[in-house]
Design an enzyme around this catalytic site. Structure first.
Site, short mmCIF file in Angstrom:
data_model
loop_
_atom_site.label_atom_id
_atom_site.label_comp_id
_atom_site.label_asym_id
_atom_site.label_seq_id
_atom_site.Cartn_x
_atom_site.Cartn_y
_atom_site.Cartn_z
N SER A 132 0.90 -1.18 -0.07
CA SER A 132 0.19 -0.08 -0.16
C SER A 132 0.81 1.18 0.10
CB SER A 132 -0.89 0.09 1.25
OG SER A 132 -1.63 -0.95 1.11
N GLU A 248 -3.36 -16.34 1.37
CA GLU A 248 -3.49 -15.77 2.50
C GLU A 248 -4.79 -16.01 3.29
OE1 GLU A 248 -3.70 -11.31 2.72
OE2 GLU A 248 -2.40 -11.38 4.47
N SER A 378 -11.34 -3.04 2.58
CA SER A 378 -12.22 -2.29 3.26
C SER A 378 -13.79 -3.16 2.88
CB SER A 378 -12.35 -0.72 2.88
OG SER A 378 -12.89 -0.83 1.52
C1 LIG Z 1 -4.49 -2.65 10.58
C2 LIG Z 1 -4.06 -2.44 9.11
C3 LIG Z 1 -2.90 -3.11 8.76
C4 LIG Z 1 -2.42 -3.15 7.41
N1 LIG Z 1 -1.37 -3.72 6.92
C5 LIG Z 1 -0.73 -3.35 5.74
C6 LIG Z 1 0.43 -3.97 5.53
O1 LIG Z 1 1.27 -4.42 6.39
N2 LIG Z 1 1.04 -3.83 4.23
C7 LIG Z 1 0.21 -3.08 3.29
O2 LIG Z 1 0.77 -2.90 2.12
N3 LIG Z 1 -0.89 -2.61 3.50
C8 LIG Z 1 -1.38 -2.67 4.63
N4 LIG Z 1 -2.69 -2.10 5.19
C9 LIG Z 1 -3.03 -1.43 4.34
C10 LIG Z 1 -4.62 -1.67 3.75
O3 LIG Z 1 -4.56 -2.61 2.64
C11 LIG Z 1 -5.30 -0.49 3.09
O4 LIG Z 1 -5.71 0.34 4.22
C12 LIG Z 1 -6.53 -0.82 2.53
O5 LIG Z 1 -6.40 -1.50 1.18
C13 LIG Z 1 -7.45 0.64 2.09
O6 LIG Z 1 -6.60 1.34 1.34
P1 LIG Z 1 -6.48 2.75 1.70
O7 LIG Z 1 -5.97 2.97 3.28
O8 LIG Z 1 -5.59 3.47 0.66
O9 LIG Z 1 -7.93 3.48 1.55
P2 LIG Z 1 -8.61 3.85 0.28
O10 LIG Z 1 -8.55 2.97 -0.93
O11 LIG Z 1 -8.03 5.37 -0.14
O12 LIG Z 1 -10.26 3.94 0.81
C14 LIG Z 1 -10.77 5.13 1.43
C15 LIG Z 1 -12.36 4.87 1.53
O13 LIG Z 1 -12.88 4.58 0.01
C16 LIG Z 1 -13.58 3.60 -0.16
N5 LIG Z 1 -13.33 2.95 -1.42
C17 LIG Z 1 -12.51 2.74 -2.06
N6 LIG Z 1 -12.47 2.24 -3.27
C18 LIG Z 1 -13.83 2.09 -3.11
C19 LIG Z 1 -14.52 1.49 -4.40
N7 LIG Z 1 -14.20 0.90 -5.31
N8 LIG Z 1 -15.97 1.37 -3.96
C20 LIG Z 1 -16.37 1.76 -2.84
N9 LIG Z 1 -15.41 2.45 -1.96
C21 LIG Z 1 -14.21 2.62 -2.16
C22 LIG Z 1 -12.92 2.72 0.97
O14 LIG Z 1 -13.90 1.57 1.39
C23 LIG Z 1 -12.50 3.53 2.30
O15 LIG Z 1 -13.60 3.94 2.94
C24 LIG Z 1 -3.00 -2.21 6.49
C25 LIG Z 1 -4.20 -1.61 7.00
C26 LIG Z 1 -4.68 -1.75 8.01
C27 LIG Z 1 -5.83 -0.89 8.39
#
Ligand SMILES: Cc1cc2nc3c(=O)[nH]c(=O)nc-3n(C[C@H](O)[C@H](O)[C@H](O)COP(=O)(O)OP(=O)(O)OC[C@H]3O[C@@H](n4cnc5c(N)ncnc54)[C@H](O)[C@@H]3O)c2cc1C
Length: 395
Positions: A132, A248, A378
């Site tokens: 990410s 996974e 998410s």
């Molecule tokens: C506790 C935790 C541990 C993590 N560990 C890792 C890790 O070790 N390595 C790693 O690489 N990543 C990690 N992550 C990252 C995780 O994979 C991302 O947070 C997740 O994929 C969401 O991406 P974002 O945070 O960029 O949010 P965004 O993708 O920007 O989303 C923001 C909002 O928009 C909504 N949204 C986005 N796209 C859509 C869509 N197409 N339709 C409807 N709604 C949408 C989402 O649901 C959310 O509410 C971790 C996250 C958490 C919370």
């Protein structure tokens, strides 16, 4: 709700339960903390990981030549192990070790397997997942970290990752970076192994709402990778990553155990709290909420076991895992909301505050519950997957 648990699996469960009781590290569970908080905790988690692999409780699905049981491995066994670790409230090392292991089995070279797999099995080397980025989470294929090929066939990396769980303790990272900016976005990505001690790798822990630092920002400033850091073919990283992610298991079975324990603890709390001169648990509204939670967790357990049995029959559907993940994380939020409602004013105290109810766990768990609705995809993205793959709705 132990669906499909044969006598043989029940015997295995007893064996694992005993093993966990004897070997799990003595780290007091804290709500919302998944990583080691001290070097001593890290050392005991590494040792514990090595014991789990040595006993065959982790890595059972690895090929036989690398210490696993290959095709003989029963997925139900991994579920039992996860459940028993959860039941004992024992910690495990989070991270990306199993992800990279499967990427190496499927796409790595023999040299890469020989170099990295023993450190994973012994627990001595910790891995993080560098996928990410700011702005590239749900839409991972839009990632912008660049790896530019150098003259010796190696790469120079520049960019930033975020949310990197356990990055601060990791020896290696499993990274995705863009190697062709002109190709369609899924086709210009490659997978790499990054030694986290390399010059130019800067790991900055992020402080979370619960006060802990489970994840990090990671910056790359002209980081030089040797040619053998590439996993699989150049520009095939999207396929490598998705293929390893399919190995996974999201651990929902273990999380269902934790939810069941949470319902039990809430019933106990409602028995101790007084409302209008009576224990809160005698109130119809409280009973209704507890009953609904209990039923939801039972439904989740049933779904998890049905999914496990589909996996072992190789008839898993593309929306099974998203349904279980969505249900688990949303029940978690609902449960913690109700816990705070029950606690009333006392619910505002956190772990470490004097006089906090149940040591302040409810406020900390409430704050952390939201993380599960984001991590690993998410809730909105899970709903999209269910709608498209399960219900056949348009994108
Ligand atoms: C506790 C935790 C541990 C993590 N560990 C890792 C890790 O070790 N390595 C790693 O690489 N990543 C990690 N992550 C990252 C995780 O994979 C991302 O947070 C997740 O994929 C969401 O991406 P974002 O945070 O960029 O949010 P965004 O993708 O920007 O989303 C923001 C909002 O928009 C909504 N949204 C986005 N796209 C859509 C869509 N197409 N339709 C409807 N709604 C949408 C989402 O649901 C959310 O509410 C971790 C996250 C958490 C919370």
């Amino acid at each position: 709700m132990d669906y499909g648990m044969t006598p043989e699996l029940e015997e295995f469960r007893r064996e694992v339960r005993e093993f966990v009781a004897m070997n799990a590290p003595d780290i007091a569970p804290r709500a919302g903390v998944r990583c080691a908080e001290t070097a001593e905790e890290l050392a005991s988690l590494k040792e514990w990981t090595g014991k789990l692999y040595a006993a065959g409780y982790l890595g059972g699905d690895w090929p036989v030549e690398y210490g696993g049981q290959g095709g003989e491995h029963a997925v139900e066994r991994s579920v039992v192990v996860g459940e028993e670790i959860a039941r004992a409230r024992a910690s495990v090392l989070p991270g990306a070790a199993n992800l990279i292991a499967h990427a190496l089995f499927d796409f790595g070279t023999e040299e890469q397997r020989t170099k990295f797999l023993p450190g994973i099995r012994s627990g001595s080397e910790v891995w993080c997942q560098l996928f990410s980025e700011p702005g590239s989470g749900s839409d991972l294929a839009s990632l912008r970290t660049r790896a530019v090929r150098s003259e010796n066939g190696g790469f120079v990396v520049n960019g930033q990752k975020v949310w990197t769980t356990n990055g601060q303790w990791s020896d290696y990272g499993y990274m995705l970076a863009r190697t062709d900016v002109d190709a369609p976005k899924h086709k210009g990505i490659s997978a790499f192994i990054v030694d986290m001690k390399l010059p130019g790798v800067d790991v900055r822990p992020l402080r979370e709402i619960t006060g802990t630092s489970d994840f990090n920002e990671v910056f790359f400033d002209d980081v030089v990778l040797e040619p053998d850091a590439l996993v699989g073919e150049l520009n095939n990283g999207w396929y490598v990553a998705n293929s390893s992610l399919s190995h996974e298991r999201s651990g929902v079975a273990a999380n269902a155990v934790r939810l069941r324990q949470g319902v039990g603890a809430l019933k106990d709390l409602a028995g101790r709290l007084e409302q209008n001169g009576h224990p809160a648990v005698e109130d119809g509204y409280v009973q209704d909420r507890l009953g609904r939670l209990d039923a939801s967790v039972a439904a989740l357990s049933a779904m998890v076991y049905a999914n496990v049995s589909r996996v072992s029959r190789k008839s898993e559907r593309a929306f099974d895992a998203p349904m279980a993940k969505l249900l688990f994380s949303e029940i978690g939020v609902e449960m913690q909301r109700f816990a705070l409602e029950l606690c009333g004013e006392a619910g505002i105290l956190v772990e470490g505050d004097a006089g906090a109810l149940d040591g302040g766990r409810w406020q900390d768990e409430f704050m952390y519950a939201r993380a599960f609705t984001i991590a690993g995809g998410s809730s909105e993205v899970m709903r999209n997957l269910i709608a498209e793959r399960g219900l056949g709705m348009p994108r």
